[in-house]
Scaffold this motif. Structure first.
Motif, PDB file in Angstrom:
ATOM      1  N   UNK A  12     -30.143  69.313 -22.985  1.00 47.36           N
ATOM      2  CA  UNK A  12     -31.345  69.034 -22.199  1.00 47.36           C
ATOM      3  C   UNK A  12     -32.576  68.905 -23.103  1.00 47.36           C
ATOM      4  N   UNK A  13     -32.604  69.666 -24.216  1.00 46.45           N
ATOM      5  CA  UNK A  13     -33.722  69.553 -25.154  1.00 46.45           C
ATOM      6  C   UNK A  13     -33.666  68.231 -25.906  1.00 46.45           C
ATOM      7  N   UNK A  14     -32.470  67.858 -26.357  1.00 40.99           N
ATOM      8  CA  UNK A  14     -32.309  66.583 -27.049  1.00 40.99           C
ATOM      9  C   UNK A  14     -32.647  65.415 -26.126  1.00 40.99           C
ATOM     10  N   UNK A  15     -32.239  65.512 -24.872  1.00 39.12           N
ATOM     11  CA  UNK A  15     -32.496  64.445 -23.909  1.00 39.12           C
ATOM     12  C   UNK A  15     -33.984  64.298 -23.627  1.00 39.12           C
ATOM     13  N   UNK A  16     -34.671  65.441 -23.479  1.00 37.25           N
ATOM     14  CA  UNK A  16     -36.115  65.396 -23.223  1.00 37.25           C
ATOM     15  C   UNK A  16     -36.847  64.740 -24.385  1.00 37.25           C
ATOM     16  N   UNK A  17     -36.542  65.170 -25.606  1.00 33.11           N
ATOM     17  CA  UNK A  17     -37.183  64.580 -26.784  1.00 33.11           C
ATOM     18  C   UNK A  17     -36.904  63.086 -26.857  1.00 33.11           C
ATOM     19  N   UNK A  18     -35.674  62.712 -26.579  1.00 33.68           N
ATOM     20  CA  UNK A  18     -35.285  61.306 -26.654  1.00 33.68           C
ATOM     21  C   UNK A  18     -36.049  60.456 -25.651  1.00 33.68           C
ATOM     22  N   UNK A  19     -36.153  60.919 -24.413  1.00 35.92           N
ATOM     23  CA  UNK A  19     -36.831  60.148 -23.376  1.00 35.92           C
ATOM     24  C   UNK A  19     -38.323  60.025 -23.665  1.00 35.92           C
ATOM     25  N   UNK A  20     -38.927  61.095 -24.182  1.00 33.56           N
ATOM     26  CA  UNK A  20     -40.348  61.049 -24.525  1.00 33.56           C
ATOM     27  C   UNK A  20     -40.599  60.019 -25.620  1.00 33.56           C
ATOM     28  N   UNK A  21     -39.769  60.039 -26.662  1.00 32.67           N
ATOM     29  CA  UNK A  21     -39.938  59.090 -27.766  1.00 32.67           C
ATOM     30  C   UNK A  21     -39.777  57.655 -27.269  1.00 32.67           C
ATOM     31  N   UNK A  22     -38.751  57.436 -26.463  1.00 36.78           N
ATOM     32  CA  UNK A  22     -38.471  56.080 -25.991  1.00 36.78           C
ATOM     33  C   UNK A  22     -39.608  55.541 -25.128  1.00 36.78           C
ATOM     34  N   UNK A  23     -40.105  56.352 -24.194  1.00 31.58           N
ATOM     35  CA  UNK A  23     -41.197  55.910 -23.321  1.00 31.58           C
ATOM     36  C   UNK A  23     -42.475  55.692 -24.118  1.00 31.58           C
ATOM     37  N   UNK A  24     -42.748  56.582 -25.072  1.00 36.28           N
ATOM     38  CA  UNK A  24     -43.958  56.466 -25.908  1.00 36.28           C
ATOM     39  C   UNK A  24     -43.914  55.198 -26.751  1.00 36.28           C
ATOM     40  N   UNK A  25     -42.754  54.891 -27.313  1.00 38.52           N
ATOM     41  CA  UNK A  25     -42.632  53.744 -28.214  1.00 38.52           C
ATOM     42  C   UNK A  25     -42.913  52.423 -27.507  1.00 38.52           C
ATOM     43  N   UNK A  26     -42.588  52.342 -26.218  1.00 38.82           N
ATOM     44  CA  UNK A  26     -42.810  51.103 -25.479  1.00 38.82           C
ATOM     45  C   UNK A  26     -44.282  50.701 -25.472  1.00 38.82           C
ATOM     46  N   UNK A  27     -45.162  51.689 -25.524  1.00 36.32           N
ATOM     47  CA  UNK A  27     -46.605  51.410 -25.479  1.00 36.32           C
ATOM     48  C   UNK A  27     -47.056  50.657 -26.734  1.00 36.32           C
ATOM     49  N   UNK A  28     -46.436  50.987 -27.859  1.00 34.10           N
ATOM     50  CA  UNK A  28     -46.882  50.423 -29.130  1.00 34.10           C
ATOM     51  C   UNK A  28     -46.006  49.274 -29.612  1.00 34.10           C
ATOM     52  N   UNK A  29     -44.840  49.112 -28.988  1.00 34.22           N
ATOM     53  CA  UNK A  29     -43.932  48.032 -29.391  1.00 34.22           C
ATOM     54  C   UNK A  29     -43.533  47.262 -28.132  1.00 34.22           C
TER      55      UNK A  29
END
Length: 407
Positions: free
Chosen positions: A237-254
């Motif tokens: 659940x910790x790995x999944x949370x970190x992964x989803x945050x990174x993925x959603x954040x990256x869309x803003x800049x890429x």
């Protein structure tokens, strides 16, 4: 539909050794390429590595994961490496991607892999965003991890250290290289977006490191707390949370780089370069992925052309019935249309009637209509299904014109 993964990717690292890697592909259009650098005590197949890669593919990124020189399945001896060569392994990975597919726009690093990403980012011109997980703010932090063996390393020229429960041989040149690093200066050189993820209870790399990275970084920069996560993100659940945050954040800049077509009735089907038959489809501004099964040389990362043809018939049928039912104000709760496609010889086709020769395309359509309807209403809806525009197009002759266009 299965996500694609390219096996047995190899490229030359900083010391000339062959580094083992894999690429995780998104099912549809590729937004951009990312590189994930794992912690030195892990490998590219560690649970956190896989989860971050999976989340990024779900958001359209193709992710290259690799083992540093001397780690995992990569060649070479880890004791011959140092922090500088680890950072150069990342630069080599970016160069390989640029030569074979496209230059990476996103870099993600976990623990010491995060420090390596921060050091390498300014040397990778295509990088627009960097995310770190539990990364040290200064490479000198590594020496604190070596503290119990530092004396032996200084005296004997090498020694054994424990990283994440695994023994590693470290040579004095590694220690000397670390002492010559200034990670803060390297962080400041990277002008792209930065995301720092860190657990406040991290017992391996303390939370003060996140503060150090944040202060050294230039805007835009963000911090996200990983709450009660351990350093290695061993809880899914910790790995999944970190992964989803990174993925959603990256869309803003890429943002997506696919060409846009907004007017209705126009479609582009372009080879993606990510498989023999994999295509990026832009249908009036909507993006679809098309591919063929692995059995015929594809990568099975999209619907086949005939899948789309069946989908066109099924969706047009469902929409037509919904429009009719709403206009009649009939109590229809839900409509589904199932379509199967097959090819038959006309002589073997009972449904074809007379006058047909050769092979004939047969579309078997089954319609589920939920609602309080009587038999006459249901019969009428089946009649209306035959009047849907795509049904008429398939049954009638069409005209297709073709001409070449300039590049």
């Amino acid at each position: 539909m299965k996500k694609g993964r390219e096996p047995k990717v190899e490229f030359s690292g900083a010391l000339g050794e062959q580094l083992a890697a894999s690429i995780d592909w998104p099912n549809g259009e590729t937004r951009g390429f990312a590189i994930f650098a794992h912690c030195f005590s892990c490998s590219k197949d560690f649970v956190a590595s896989r989860r971050v890669a999976n989340a990024l593919t779900e958001h359209g990124f193709a992710v290259l994961r690799f083992d540093f020189t001397g780690l995992g399945r990569s060649g070479g001896d880890f004791s011959d490496t140092n922090f500088s060569t680890n950072a150069q392994d990342l630069v080599a990975a970016a160069k390989w991607l640029d030569e074979h597919y496209d230059a990476p726009t996103l870099l993600v690093g976990h623990s010491l892999g995060g420090a390596a990403v921060l050091a390498a980012a300014a040397q990778i011109p295509s990088a627009k965003a960097v995310a770190t997980i539990g990364a040290p703010a200064d490479v000198d932090h590594i020496l604190h991890m070596f503290q119990c063996s530092l004396g032996d390393i200084e005296k004997n020229g090498e020694g054994e250290v424990d990283l994440g429960g695994r023994p590693f041989k470290i040579k004095k040149q590694f220690v000397d290289d670390v002492r010559n690093q200034s990670l803060g200066d390297q962080i400041a050189k990277f002008k792209g977006a930065k995301l720092i993820l860190h657990s406040p209870v991290d017992q391996t790399v303390g939370i003060e490191n996140a503060e150090g990275i944040f202060k050294a970084a230039k805007h835009p920069k963000s911090f996200v707390s990983l709450d009660n996560a351990d350093h290695l993100l061993t809880k899914i659940e910790d790995a999944s949370y970190a992964a989803e945050v990174i993925a959603a954040w990256a869309e803003r800049f890429i943002p997506s780089k696919a060409p846009s077509i907004d007017d209705e009735g126009h479609t582009i089907a372009a080879e993606s370069g990510e498989g023999k038959y994999h295509l990026n489809i832009n249908a009036s501004g909507h993006h679809i992925s098309v591919d063929e099964p692995v059995s015929v040389g594809g990568t099975d990362r999209g619907a086949t052309p005939y899948d789309l043809l069946c989908a066109a018939l099924g969706s047009c049928t469902t929409i037509t019935l919904r429009m009719y039912a709403d206009r009649k104000k009939w109590p229809v709760n839900h409509i589904e249309t199932w379509v199967d496609h097959a090819k038959k010889h006309a002589k073997d086709c009972e449904e074809c009637g007379e006058g047909r020769e050769g092979r004939v395309d047969i579309f078997h359509r089954r319609i589920l209509i939920e609602g309080d309807l009587d038999d006459d209403q249901r019969a009428r809806l089946l009649e209306i299904a035959d009047k849907c525009p795509v049904h008429k197009t398939l049954e009638q002759s069409s005209v297709v014109t073709t001409k070449a266009v300039d590049q």
